[in-house]
Design a protein around this motif. Sequence first.
Motif, PDB file in Angstrom:
ATOM      1  N   GLY A 420       0.872  -1.216   0.094  1.00  0.00           N
ATOM      2  CA  GLY A 420       0.036  -0.036   0.085  1.00  0.00           C
ATOM      3  C   GLY A 420       0.785   1.130   0.062  1.00  0.00           C
ATOM      4  N   LEU A 421       0.825   2.022  -1.346  1.00  0.00           N
ATOM      5  CA  LEU A 421       1.646   3.082  -1.116  1.00  0.00           C
ATOM      6  C   LEU A 421       0.586   4.351  -1.441  1.00  0.00           C
ATOM      7  CD1 LEU A 421       3.955   2.124  -3.955  1.00  0.00           C
ATOM      8  CD2 LEU A 421       4.555   2.275  -1.258  1.00  0.00           C
ATOM      9  N   ARG A 422       1.126   5.572  -0.790  1.00  0.00           N
ATOM     10  CA  ARG A 422       0.151   6.885  -0.813  1.00  0.00           C
ATOM     11  C   ARG A 422       0.120   7.339  -2.545  1.00  0.00           C
ATOM     12  NH1 ARG A 422      -1.279  12.226  -1.050  1.00  0.00           N
ATOM     13  NH2 ARG A 422      -1.868  13.007   0.915  1.00  0.00           N
ATOM     14  N   GLN A 423      -1.218   7.465  -2.561  1.00  0.00           N
ATOM     15  CA  GLN A 423      -1.595   8.095  -3.898  1.00  0.00           C
ATOM     16  C   GLN A 423      -0.731   9.418  -4.120  1.00  0.00           C
ATOM     17  OE1 GLN A 423      -2.718   7.318  -6.445  1.00  0.00           O
ATOM     18  NE2 GLN A 423      -4.626   6.146  -6.611  1.00  0.00           N
ATOM     19  N   PRO A 424      -0.419   9.846  -5.304  1.00  0.00           N
ATOM     20  CA  PRO A 424       0.411  10.945  -5.469  1.00  0.00           C
ATOM     21  C   PRO A 424      -0.452  12.304  -4.931  1.00  0.00           C
ATOM     22  CG  PRO A 424       0.471   9.676  -7.337  1.00  0.00           C
ATOM     23  CD  PRO A 424      -0.617   9.035  -6.527  1.00  0.00           C
ATOM     24  N   ALA A 425       0.066  13.237  -4.244  1.00  0.00           N
ATOM     25  CA  ALA A 425      -0.716  14.447  -3.635  1.00  0.00           C
ATOM     26  C   ALA A 425      -1.110  15.353  -4.692  1.00  0.00           C
ATOM     27  CB  ALA A 425       0.229  15.063  -2.786  1.00  0.00           C
ATOM     28  N   VAL A 426      -0.487  15.322  -5.962  1.00  0.00           N
ATOM     29  CA  VAL A 426      -0.873  16.105  -6.991  1.00  0.00           C
ATOM     30  C   VAL A 426      -2.403  15.744  -7.563  1.00  0.00           C
ATOM     31  CG1 VAL A 426      -0.040  14.877  -8.959  1.00  0.00           C
ATOM     32  CG2 VAL A 426      -0.244  17.241  -9.287  1.00  0.00           C
ATOM     33  N   PHE A 427      -2.609  14.352  -7.370  1.00  0.00           N
ATOM     34  CA  PHE A 427      -4.073  13.764  -7.803  1.00  0.00           C
ATOM     35  C   PHE A 427      -5.023  13.838  -6.637  1.00  0.00           C
ATOM     36  CE2 PHE A 427      -1.341  12.094 -11.052  1.00  0.00           C
ATOM     37  CZ  PHE A 427      -1.685  12.853 -12.109  1.00  0.00           C
ATOM     38  N   PHE A 428      -4.318  13.460  -5.428  1.00  0.00           N
ATOM     39  CA  PHE A 428      -5.316  12.910  -4.316  1.00  0.00           C
ATOM     40  C   PHE A 428      -4.892  13.582  -3.081  1.00  0.00           C
ATOM     41  CE2 PHE A 428      -5.363   9.568  -7.384  1.00  0.00           C
ATOM     42  CZ  PHE A 428      -6.658   9.322  -7.556  1.00  0.00           C
ATOM     43  N   GLU A 474      11.570  -1.848 -12.256  1.00  0.00           N
ATOM     44  CA  GLU A 474      11.614  -0.534 -11.479  1.00  0.00           C
ATOM     45  C   GLU A 474      12.110   0.659 -12.580  1.00  0.00           C
ATOM     46  OE1 GLU A 474      10.804  -0.299  -8.377  1.00  0.00           O
ATOM     47  OE2 GLU A 474      10.278  -2.552  -8.610  1.00  0.00           O
ATOM     48  N   ARG A 475      12.663   0.521 -13.557  1.00  0.00           N
ATOM     49  CA  ARG A 475      12.933   1.501 -14.693  1.00  0.00           C
ATOM     50  C   ARG A 475      11.568   1.909 -15.288  1.00  0.00           C
ATOM     51  NH1 ARG A 475      13.336   2.755 -20.008  1.00  0.00           N
ATOM     52  NH2 ARG A 475      12.692   0.483 -20.703  1.00  0.00           N
ATOM     53  N   ARG A 476      10.664   0.882 -15.626  1.00  0.00           N
ATOM     54  CA  ARG A 476       9.315   1.436 -16.154  1.00  0.00           C
ATOM     55  C   ARG A 476       8.280   1.862 -15.218  1.00  0.00           C
ATOM     56  NH1 ARG A 476       7.652  -2.426 -20.858  1.00  0.00           N
ATOM     57  NH2 ARG A 476       9.533  -2.648 -22.020  1.00  0.00           N
ATOM     58  N   ARG A 477       8.469   1.510 -14.080  1.00  0.00           N
ATOM     59  CA  ARG A 477       7.757   1.958 -12.849  1.00  0.00           C
ATOM     60  C   ARG A 477       7.988   3.411 -12.709  1.00  0.00           C
ATOM     61  NH1 ARG A 477       6.812  -2.149  -7.875  1.00  0.00           N
ATOM     62  NH2 ARG A 477       5.107  -0.590  -7.269  1.00  0.00           N
ATOM     63  N   ALA A 478       9.440   3.580 -12.602  1.00  0.00           N
ATOM     64  CA  ALA A 478       9.763   5.210 -12.267  1.00  0.00           C
ATOM     65  C   ALA A 478       9.561   6.021 -13.508  1.00  0.00           C
ATOM     66  CB  ALA A 478      11.173   4.833 -12.024  1.00  0.00           C
ATOM     67  N   ALA A 479       9.356   5.438 -14.628  1.00  0.00           N
ATOM     68  CA  ALA A 479       9.144   6.129 -16.090  1.00  0.00           C
ATOM     69  C   ALA A 479       7.626   6.458 -15.937  1.00  0.00           C
ATOM     70  CB  ALA A 479       9.450   5.496 -17.298  1.00  0.00           C
ATOM     71  N   THR A 480       6.949   5.968 -15.046  1.00  0.00           N
ATOM     72  CA  THR A 480       5.458   6.110 -15.041  1.00  0.00           C
ATOM     73  C   THR A 480       4.771   6.474 -13.737  1.00  0.00           C
ATOM     74  OG1 THR A 480       5.047   3.837 -14.814  1.00  0.00           O
ATOM     75  CG2 THR A 480       5.035   4.662 -16.849  1.00  0.00           C
ATOM     76  N   ASN A 481       3.989   5.794 -13.075  1.00  0.00           N
ATOM     77  CA  ASN A 481       3.676   6.069 -11.660  1.00  0.00           C
ATOM     78  C   ASN A 481       4.048   4.902 -10.667  1.00  0.00           C
ATOM     79  OD1 ASN A 481       1.232   8.106 -12.842  1.00  0.00           O
ATOM     80  ND2 ASN A 481       1.758   8.732 -10.733  1.00  0.00           N
ATOM     81  N   PRO A 482       5.173   5.019 -10.179  1.00  0.00           N
ATOM     82  CA  PRO A 482       5.467   3.780  -9.253  1.00  0.00           C
ATOM     83  C   PRO A 482       4.611   3.565  -8.249  1.00  0.00           C
ATOM     84  CG  PRO A 482       6.769   5.737  -8.789  1.00  0.00           C
ATOM     85  CD  PRO A 482       5.774   6.158  -9.932  1.00  0.00           C
ATOM     86  N   GLU A 483       3.659   4.292  -7.893  1.00  0.00           N
ATOM     87  CA  GLU A 483       2.752   4.000  -6.694  1.00  0.00           C
ATOM     88  C   GLU A 483       1.735   2.893  -7.238  1.00  0.00           C
ATOM     89  OE1 GLU A 483       3.832   8.229  -6.521  1.00  0.00           O
ATOM     90  OE2 GLU A 483       2.878   7.094  -8.195  1.00  0.00           O
ATOM     91  N   TRP A 484       1.666   2.734  -8.552  1.00  0.00           N
ATOM     92  CA  TRP A 484       0.451   2.234  -9.284  1.00  0.00           C
ATOM     93  C   TRP A 484       0.949   0.530  -9.263  1.00  0.00           C
ATOM     94  CZ3 TRP A 484      -1.732   6.291 -12.784  1.00  0.00           C
ATOM     95  CH2 TRP A 484      -2.326   7.273 -12.051  1.00  0.00           C
TER      96      TRP A 484
END
Length: 546
Positions: A420-428, A474-484
Amino acid sequence: MTPGHGNPSGRIREVHLVASGDLRLAANQAGWPAQQALEEALGRALAAEGVTVVRAHAFDPDEGHGFISSQRMGMDVFQHVPTGAAVVVAEAVWQYSHHVLAGLRAHRGPILTVANWSGTWPGLVGLLNLNGSLTKAGVPYSSLWSERFEDAAFLRGLREWLDTGRVTHDESHVRPLNAAALPPQAVELGRQVAADLKARMVIIGVFDEGCMGMYNAIIDDEYLNPLGIYKERLSQSALVAAMRGVPEAEARAALTWLRGRGMRFDFGSDPTTDLTEEQVLEQLKMYVAVVRMAHAFGLDAVGIQYQQGLKDMVAASDLVEGLLNNVDRPPVRHAATGEELYAGQALPHFNEVDEGAAVDALVTNRVWRRLGFDEANTLHDLRWGERFAADDLDAFVWVLEISGAVPASHLRGGYGGATGLRQPAVFFPRGGSTLSGVGKAGELVWSRVYLMGGRLHVDLGRGRGVDLPDAETERRRAATNPEWPILHAVLDGVTRDQMMARHRANHLQVAYAPTANDADLALAAKAAAFDELGLAVHLCGQVGVD
């Protein structure tokens, strides 16, 4: 893709450029540098072809971005675009299609939608949603995408559009269903599912319609009711009220259950930037409330909009959505009788109230259950992708991501592989946990239900979830949204550009099957069900049944 209006007056020499954006100021500000980079690269390509670019709306120094940020603004912008002019809609970020839909519907000149090939911001997702919305609306358009706007495929398509007002793409991977070629077992099962839907009739619970401008995600009752599907229109304010009636002890019991299954939560102390236990408990109150409301209304599937409004009231709904889509989930009991509700079943959730996904989820759920397969299915964003080459794999591998709806059974390790990771504050701004993890390897059936030409259609295909090295993941996660949650997917017999040219939505539905033969059978039964329900069924790529 819907053909463009054409350009009867000769080669296009001037284009009016518009950029549809988010409704959320913070998202527009954060994505603006990527949009600038796209427009600069696209502008160089157009200038090299002798084309003048007129930006139809200016950068707003007070807001700190140059996006169209409301429907009214979009209408006003198009008041100053000549009706027959060539229009380019350039997208590097998620956009609200209804911001520009009114203007594009009334427009009579050639329309080109363009996105940068990048996962950093969901511009490709925004492009596909706009394309799906234009398709539903019957608005002619063409579409292009590129990483640097200087590759041969992009330039060839751009020149074709400048010369003719249209871009043609290869869609040879698509063919209509030949129902006579389906295995008899699949046909019988599909017909049973369709007959049951029509006879019993089912209800999808819609917690506020029209999420984030997704016009293509709204399917009118006139199309749904003949399938035996009806809507219960519910308010997200009623959901918040129901949450208040859930005792904290029940939310804590659900949290204990998740931890007992091995799920970890990345808790911190600052609720503005960190995930907190209080946020997760609020989400689990929502989970209990949704299941109880679904039971009270006799719902067969639910969709929570979560944008706008709900995100400003409570923690994000994403964890809730993933739990609902999983068969194994924290038990929810009737408040008065203690009966476990929807015991041993998934309660399908269609993320972002995407009603095309709702129809798909219902049919998939019933076909998979009759076959004895895990009925958990989910939608994903078709986010981005790149070719990956190694000793055992050389293929274009898509990054499929969605912030909610992914069931734990789709992840490597199930709940034990979920964080469980926090949703990005910019959206949530009020936070909330995701159900993050890496999609497991296995045989997939993918699909999309959509409206085109006043009729419901479905595209069906096969694919595989694949394992990539941890460093590449991890590269692909970092290039998109790693929280998802992320799924590495290979779509059988469909190239990157064929998928982009054909797909009529930002979302696609996925479900796993135990073996390749099982997946072929499940796809065939699903195709038979949709055919019996009256949808136009299209097979895409290599599907093993025709």
